[in-house]
Enzyme design. Sequence first.
Site, PDB file in Angstrom:
ATOM      1  N   PRO A 109       3.428 -14.287  -6.219  1.00 46.16           N
ATOM      2  CA  PRO A 109       4.681 -13.584  -5.954  1.00 46.16           C
ATOM      3  C   PRO A 109       5.803 -13.836  -6.973  1.00 46.16           C
ATOM      4  O   PRO A 109       6.840 -13.181  -6.907  1.00 46.16           O
ATOM      5  CB  PRO A 109       5.087 -14.101  -4.568  1.00 46.16           C
ATOM      6  CG  PRO A 109       4.352 -15.373  -4.378  1.00 46.16           C
ATOM      7  CD  PRO A 109       3.106 -15.290  -5.166  1.00 46.16           C
ATOM      8  N   LYS A 149       5.901  -8.571  -7.954  1.00 47.24           N
ATOM      9  CA  LYS A 149       5.189  -7.354  -8.359  1.00 47.24           C
ATOM     10  C   LYS A 149       4.258  -6.755  -7.300  1.00 47.24           C
ATOM     11  O   LYS A 149       3.854  -5.601  -7.418  1.00 47.24           O
ATOM     12  CB  LYS A 149       4.342  -7.646  -9.619  1.00 47.24           C
ATOM     13  CG  LYS A 149       5.162  -7.840 -10.865  1.00 47.24           C
ATOM     14  CD  LYS A 149       5.653  -6.517 -11.414  1.00 47.24           C
ATOM     15  CE  LYS A 149       6.811  -6.652 -12.354  1.00 47.24           C
ATOM     16  NZ  LYS A 149       8.126  -6.375 -11.766  1.00 47.24           N
TER      17      LYS A 149
HETATM   18  P1  RFL Z   1      -0.636  -5.096   3.159  1.00 44.75           P
HETATM   19  O1  RFL Z   1       0.835  -5.187   3.266  1.00 44.75           O
HETATM   20  O2  RFL Z   1      -1.441  -6.323   3.305  1.00 44.75           O
HETATM   21  O3  RFL Z   1      -1.106  -4.013   4.229  1.00 44.75           O
HETATM   22  C1  RFL Z   1      -2.467  -3.809   4.528  1.00 44.75           C
HETATM   23  C2  RFL Z   1      -2.580  -3.275   5.948  1.00 44.75           C
HETATM   24  O4  RFL Z   1      -3.953  -3.032   6.251  1.00 44.75           O
HETATM   25  C3  RFL Z   1      -4.229  -3.554   7.535  1.00 44.75           C
HETATM   26  N1  RFL Z   1      -5.660  -3.870   7.621  1.00 44.75           N
HETATM   27  C4  RFL Z   1      -6.552  -3.075   8.242  1.00 44.75           C
HETATM   28  N2  RFL Z   1      -6.419  -1.903   8.846  1.00 44.75           N
HETATM   29  C5  RFL Z   1      -7.535  -1.354   9.377  1.00 44.75           C
HETATM   30  N3  RFL Z   1      -8.750  -1.945   9.313  1.00 44.75           N
HETATM   31  C6  RFL Z   1      -8.930  -3.124   8.715  1.00 44.75           C
HETATM   32  N4  RFL Z   1     -10.133  -3.682   8.667  1.00 44.75           N
HETATM   33  C7  RFL Z   1      -7.803  -3.728   8.130  1.00 44.75           C
HETATM   34  N5  RFL Z   1      -7.613  -4.891   7.445  1.00 44.75           N
HETATM   35  C8  RFL Z   1      -6.313  -4.955   7.149  1.00 44.75           C
HETATM   36  C9  RFL Z   1      -3.333  -4.774   7.655  1.00 44.75           C
HETATM   37  O5  RFL Z   1      -3.116  -5.144   9.007  1.00 44.75           O
HETATM   38  C10 RFL Z   1      -2.070  -4.280   6.971  1.00 44.75           C
HETATM   39  O6  RFL Z   1      -1.196  -3.653   7.859  1.00 44.75           O
HETATM   40  O7  RFL Z   1      -1.079  -4.429   1.772  1.00 44.75           O
HETATM   41  P2  RFL Z   1      -0.357  -3.269   0.897  1.00 44.75           P
HETATM   42  O8  RFL Z   1       0.058  -2.119   1.769  1.00 44.75           O
HETATM   43  O9  RFL Z   1      -1.245  -3.043  -0.249  1.00 44.75           O
HETATM   44  O10 RFL Z   1       1.017  -3.919   0.410  1.00 44.75           O
HETATM   45  C11 RFL Z   1       1.018  -5.014  -0.472  1.00 44.75           C
HETATM   46  C12 RFL Z   1       2.237  -5.906  -0.235  1.00 44.75           C
HETATM   47  O11 RFL Z   1       2.317  -6.201   1.149  1.00 44.75           O
HETATM   48  C13 RFL Z   1       2.179  -7.202  -1.055  1.00 44.75           C
HETATM   49  O12 RFL Z   1       1.691  -6.939  -2.350  1.00 44.75           O
HETATM   50  C14 RFL Z   1       3.562  -7.860  -1.201  1.00 44.75           C
HETATM   51  O13 RFL Z   1       4.032  -8.299   0.048  1.00 44.75           O
HETATM   52  C15 RFL Z   1       3.508  -9.031  -2.160  1.00 44.75           C
HETATM   53  N6  RFL Z   1       4.773  -9.767  -2.263  1.00 44.75           N
HETATM   54  C16 RFL Z   1       5.809  -9.283  -3.040  1.00 44.75           C
HETATM   55  N7  RFL Z   1       5.702  -8.096  -3.684  1.00 44.75           N
HETATM   56  C17 RFL Z   1       6.749  -7.589  -4.392  1.00 44.75           C
HETATM   57  O14 RFL Z   1       6.611  -6.494  -4.980  1.00 44.75           O
HETATM   58  N8  RFL Z   1       7.967  -8.245  -4.488  1.00 44.75           N
HETATM   59  C18 RFL Z   1       8.157  -9.438  -3.867  1.00 44.75           C
HETATM   60  O15 RFL Z   1       9.272  -9.943  -3.926  1.00 44.75           O
HETATM   61  C19 RFL Z   1       7.056 -10.021  -3.134  1.00 44.75           C
HETATM   62  N9  RFL Z   1       7.193 -11.189  -2.492  1.00 44.75           N
HETATM   63  C20 RFL Z   1       4.949 -10.981  -1.578  1.00 44.75           C
HETATM   64  C21 RFL Z   1       6.179 -11.677  -1.722  1.00 44.75           C
HETATM   65  C22 RFL Z   1       3.932 -11.503  -0.763  1.00 44.75           C
HETATM   66  C23 RFL Z   1       4.135 -12.693  -0.093  1.00 44.75           C
HETATM   67  N10 RFL Z   1       3.088 -13.149   0.742  1.00 44.75           N
HETATM   68  C24 RFL Z   1       3.257 -13.614   2.047  1.00 44.75           C
HETATM   69  C25 RFL Z   1       1.712 -12.961   0.325  1.00 44.75           C
HETATM   70  C26 RFL Z   1       6.385 -12.880  -1.074  1.00 44.75           C
HETATM   71  C27 RFL Z   1       5.356 -13.413  -0.274  1.00 44.75           C
HETATM   72  C28 RFL Z   1       5.622 -14.739   0.381  1.00 44.75           C
HETATM   73  C1  PHB Z   2      11.622 -12.483  -1.793  1.00 38.13           C
HETATM   74  O1  PHB Z   2      10.845 -12.596  -0.832  1.00 38.13           O
HETATM   75  O2  PHB Z   2      12.828 -12.265  -1.633  1.00 38.13           O
HETATM   76  C2  PHB Z   2      11.090 -12.624  -3.166  1.00 38.13           C
HETATM   77  C3  PHB Z   2       9.786 -13.049  -3.349  1.00 38.13           C
HETATM   78  C4  PHB Z   2       9.302 -13.194  -4.660  1.00 38.13           C
HETATM   79  C5  PHB Z   2      10.141 -12.932  -5.740  1.00 38.13           C
HETATM   80  C6  PHB Z   2      11.424 -12.486  -5.539  1.00 38.13           C
HETATM   81  C7  PHB Z   2      11.916 -12.340  -4.235  1.00 38.13           C
HETATM   82  O3  PHB Z   2       9.681 -13.097  -7.005  1.00 38.13           O
END
Ligand code: RFL
Ligand code: PHB
Length: 390
Positions: free
Chosen positions: A292, A296
Site C-alpha cells: 500500500p 496504488k
Molecule cells: P476487493 O476490494 O478485494 O473486492 C473484491 C470483492 O470480491 C468479493 N469476493 C467474491 N465475490 C463472489 N465470489 C467469491 N468467491 C468472492 N471472493 C471475493 C469480496 O468479498 C469483495 O467484495 O478488490 P477490488 O475491487 O479489486 O479493489 C481493490 C482495492 O480494494 C485494493 O487494491 C485497495 O484497497 C488497496 N489499498 C489502497 N489502494 C489505493 O489505491 N490507495 C490506498 O491508499 C490504499 N491503501 C489498500 C490501502 C489496501 C489495504 N489493505 C487492507 C490491503 C491500505 C490498506 C491497509
Molecule cells: C490511507 O489509507 O489513507 C492510505 C494508505 C496508503 C497510502 C496512503 C494513504 O499510501
Amino acid sequence: MRTQVAIVGAGPAGLLLGALLHRAGVANVIVEQRSAEHVLGRIRAGVLEQVTVDLLREAGVAARLAEQGLPHDGFELSFDATRLRIDLQALTGRHVTVYGQTEVTRDLMAHRRDAGLTTVYAAEQVQPQGCDGARPAVTWRQGGREHRLQADFIAGCDGFHGVCRASLPAGALSTFEKVYPFGWLGVLSDTPPVSRELIYGAGERGFTLASMRSPTRSRYYLQCPLDDRLQAWSDDAFWAELKRRLPPDAAAQLVTGPSIEKSIAPLRSFVAEPMRFGRLFLAGDAAHIVPPTGAKGLNLAAADVGLLARCLAEHYGGSDAGIDHYSARALARVWKAERFSWWFTSLMHRFPDTGAFGARMQRAEFDYLCSSAAAQTALAENYVGLPLAG
Ligand code: RFL
Ligand code: PHB
C-alpha cells in the site's frame, strides 16, 4: 437469469465496472459472496489519482466526491530527522484526492441501487463456468437453491482471494510474487489529523504513515512484524508507538482517541498474467496486488475496469480489437505501478534482513531524492498516477 456481462465481486472494481458498462448501455449483474454491510465495513484505501476521479465522474458517481474529497497538492517524507516535501502540483501540475474507499464504495452502491441494477449479495459457492467456451456462466447457491447467470463475458473482480483466478486451469496463468517480511497495523479514529498533508516516515523503529479521511478523521499506520497479534496492540500502545515514530513537530500535534477500526495487513507484490482467459477477464486485486505504500491498489483496479469497460463497449459496437488487447494494455500499466510500489516500500521500511549496507542504500537514495529535482519528479509523476493506456 441472463445478462451481457456477469461481474464477480462487488468491491470497487466490480461496482465501478458495473456503473461504466451501464453508462455504455451494456447490461450487467454483480454476484458478491459477502453482505453489503460487510463490504462497506472494510477500511482500505484513501488516496485517489485523477484518473480514478475522472472515471468516477464518467460513471456519474462523483457528486459527493466533488464536495467532500480533499485535494492534496503534496505530501511529506520524513527520513530519520530529515524532512522533504514532495510538491506534486509544482512537479507535475497535478494533485491527488483524499477520499476513502469506503465512501467510493458507498457512492457506487447507491448509484447501482438508484439505477435499478441487480447485485446479488451473500451468494454462496460462487463459481465461474465454461470460460473457454462460447456460453460462460456464473453459478452460486442461495436460500438452499442453485442459481445460474448466463452471460457473454465474465469479469473476475473478486479480489486477491477470489474464485475466478483460482478456478483457471493449471498453466493458464504465470504468477509473479514477492512477500515482504512485515505488515501494516492500521488505526482509524475520529481525531483531527496531525498535519494537513500525508506524512510517510522512515526511521529506526520502522515505517509510519499519517493519513486522513477528513479534517476530523485520521488514519495512521505502523510497520509491524508479520507475527504481531492485533490483541497485543491496545489503543494506548498504538498511540505511544506512533508518537515515537512521527517527526517531533507532528508528534506534538497528535490528538489521540478510541480507535474505530484496527487491523493488520500483510504486504505483498503479485501479478498474474495474462488478465484474460477465453471469455473471463480479471481486473483489480484479482489480478495483481501492490504493497500500500504507493497508494496504488484501488487506483489500479479503477484503471483496469476503465479500460475493460471501454473494450467491452467496443465489442458490442462491433470491434474485438479492444478486448483482444485488454490484457497487454492493462499489464503495461500494472507493472509500472508494481515497480513504483516496490521501490517506495523498499525505500521507507526497515528490512530485518538487509543489514547495514541496505540501510546505507536507503539513506543514499533519500539523500539523492532531496538533492535531485529529477528524482522528485519521478516520484511525483508515479504518485499522481501514470496516464491510462491508450
Ligand atoms: P476487493 O476490494 O478485494 O473486492 C473484491 C470483492 O470480491 C468479493 N469476493 C467474491 N465475490 C463472489 N465470489 C467469491 N468467491 C468472492 N471472493 C471475493 C469480496 O468479498 C469483495 O467484495 O478488490 P477490488 O475491487 O479489486 O479493489 C481493490 C482495492 O480494494 C485494493 O487494491 C485497495 O484497497 C488497496 N489499498 C489502497 N489502494 C489505493 O489505491 N490507495 C490506498 O491508499 C490504499 N491503501 C489498500 C490501502 C489496501 C489495504 N489493505 C487492507 C490491503 C491500505 C490498506 C491497509
Ligand atoms: C490511507 O489509507 O489513507 C492510505 C494508505 C496508503 C497510502 C496512503 C494513504 O499510501
